[in-house]
Design a protein around this motif. Structure first.
Motif, PDB file in Angstrom:
ATOM      1  N   LYS A 176      21.863 -30.379  30.588  1.00 28.46           N
ATOM      2  CA  LYS A 176      22.650 -32.025  30.557  1.00 28.46           C
ATOM      3  C   LYS A 176      21.182 -32.210  31.835  1.00 28.46           C
ATOM      4  O   LYS A 176      20.820 -31.330  32.697  1.00 28.46           O
ATOM      5  N   PRO A 177      21.790 -33.391  32.245  1.00 26.86           N
ATOM      6  CA  PRO A 177      20.826 -33.759  33.307  1.00 26.86           C
ATOM      7  C   PRO A 177      21.807 -33.272  34.481  1.00 26.86           C
ATOM      8  O   PRO A 177      20.632 -33.043  35.481  1.00 26.86           O
ATOM      9  N   THR A 196       8.958 -29.760  32.741  1.00 28.76           N
ATOM     10  CA  THR A 196      10.122 -30.004  32.383  1.00 28.76           C
ATOM     11  C   THR A 196      11.289 -29.432  31.427  1.00 28.76           C
ATOM     12  O   THR A 196      11.955 -28.871  32.113  1.00 28.76           O
ATOM     13  N   ARG A 197       9.938 -30.301  30.288  1.00 27.57           N
ATOM     14  CA  ARG A 197      10.964 -30.487  28.962  1.00 27.57           C
ATOM     15  C   ARG A 197      10.853 -28.086  28.748  1.00 27.57           C
ATOM     16  O   ARG A 197      11.852 -28.135  28.286  1.00 27.57           O
ATOM     17  N   TYR A 239       3.881 -38.560  23.460  1.00 27.49           N
ATOM     18  CA  TYR A 239       5.124 -38.044  24.017  1.00 27.49           C
ATOM     19  C   TYR A 239       5.968 -36.754  23.704  1.00 27.49           C
ATOM     20  O   TYR A 239       5.489 -35.570  23.663  1.00 27.49           O
ATOM     21  N   THR A 240       7.053 -36.693  24.891  1.00 24.69           N
ATOM     22  CA  THR A 240       6.670 -34.959  25.440  1.00 24.69           C
ATOM     23  C   THR A 240       8.710 -34.835  24.739  1.00 24.69           C
ATOM     24  O   THR A 240       9.542 -36.291  25.051  1.00 24.69           O
ATOM     25  N   PRO A 241       8.897 -34.249  23.915  1.00 22.29           N
ATOM     26  CA  PRO A 241       9.922 -33.645  22.996  1.00 22.29           C
ATOM     27  C   PRO A 241      11.272 -33.827  24.146  1.00 22.29           C
ATOM     28  O   PRO A 241      10.848 -32.582  24.899  1.00 22.29           O
ATOM     29  N   ASN A 242      12.333 -34.154  23.540  1.00 25.03           N
ATOM     30  CA  ASN A 242      13.413 -33.031  24.813  1.00 25.03           C
ATOM     31  C   ASN A 242      13.757 -31.456  23.805  1.00 25.03           C
ATOM     32  O   ASN A 242      12.624 -31.562  22.911  1.00 25.03           O
ATOM     33  N   ALA A 243      14.441 -30.707  24.812  1.00 28.24           N
ATOM     34  CA  ALA A 243      14.346 -29.096  24.488  1.00 28.24           C
ATOM     35  C   ALA A 243      15.162 -28.712  23.551  1.00 28.24           C
ATOM     36  O   ALA A 243      14.928 -28.813  22.297  1.00 28.24           O
ATOM     37  N   GLU A 244      15.984 -30.042  23.073  1.00 29.58           N
ATOM     38  CA  GLU A 244      16.860 -30.083  21.501  1.00 29.58           C
ATOM     39  C   GLU A 244      15.333 -30.243  20.429  1.00 29.58           C
ATOM     40  O   GLU A 244      15.373 -29.292  18.969  1.00 29.58           O
ATOM     41  N   GLN A 264      13.668 -26.442  30.606  1.00 30.95           N
ATOM     42  CA  GLN A 264      14.671 -27.332  29.714  1.00 30.95           C
ATOM     43  C   GLN A 264      15.090 -25.914  28.682  1.00 30.95           C
ATOM     44  O   GLN A 264      15.553 -25.703  28.330  1.00 30.95           O
ATOM     45  N   GLN A 311       6.132 -33.488  33.872  1.00 31.07           N
ATOM     46  CA  GLN A 311       7.237 -34.264  32.310  1.00 31.07           C
ATOM     47  C   GLN A 311       7.197 -32.781  30.880  1.00 31.07           C
ATOM     48  O   GLN A 311       8.198 -32.731  30.895  1.00 31.07           O
TER      49      GLN A 311
END
Length: 185
Positions: free
Chosen positions: A175-176, A153-154, A41-46, A157, A150
């Motif tokens: 945000k997107p 990308t993270r 799993y790739t975590p989101n920025a937050e 971000q 991905q």
């Protein structure tokens, strides 16, 4: 496995002699941290920022956790990796701005990688921090984002959020819409 984001987080957690439950408390579930550490799993920025803060891992250490091709020539990609691994960001910046290097970037994935590395070089390799230039490069990286990268990308971000924080913006979420090449205001 190489030094992926998950690997770096897992090694740091073990260095601190902490369990996944301890590190993930009030951030995410233990199973999610396990998935991140095992590159499922790739975590989101937050989430990534919160985990890095809890573990004391710098964004610089994560930003080059994986290597991404900026062209089809292995010598070109090897040069980028070598400059990054030696933290020679001034030479990296000069190298990336070379016309021959720019012309070798052909695919969307290579464009995403190129602009991400350019942003890192602009952030780390200049004596005068220019947030506008760094943000522009990050936005161009995000505008070229591919499903196959991905994690990159993270990272873009997270780096964009970091630049916003150090340049004095009070609160700026990613945000997107950040996937456009438009400049932050």
């Amino acid at each position: 496995m190489g030094h992926t984001i998950g690997h770096i987080l897992r090694v740091r957690r073990k260095e601190l002699k902490c369990s996944q439950a301890q590190i993930s408390e009030n951030i995410c579930s233990q199973s999610m941290l396990s998935a991140i550490e095992n590159n499922r799993y790739t975590p989101n920025a937050e989430l990534l920022i919160a985990l890095c803060q809890r573990l004391g891992v710098s964004l610089e250490r994560l930003s080059l956790a994986e290597n991404y091709a900026i062209g089809n020539q292995s010598a070109l990609n090897d040069r980028v990796v070598a400059l990054c691994n030696h933290h020679d960001y001034q030479k990296l910046l000069k190298f990336l701005l070379d016309e021959a290097v720019v012309e070798s970037v052909q695919t969307a994935a290579q464009t995403q990688s190129y602009y991400y590395y350019l942003a890192v070089a602009q952030l780390q390799g200049t004596t005068h921090f220019q947030p506008t230039e760094v943000k522009r490069s990050l936005h161009l990286s995000l505008a070229s984002a591919t499903v196959s990268q991905q994690a990159l990308t993270r990272l873009a971000q997270v780096t964009l959020a970091y630049v916003a924080a150090v340049s004095g913006q009070k609160k700026r979420g990613v945000k997107p819409s950040a996937f456009s090449a438009q400049e932050d205001e």
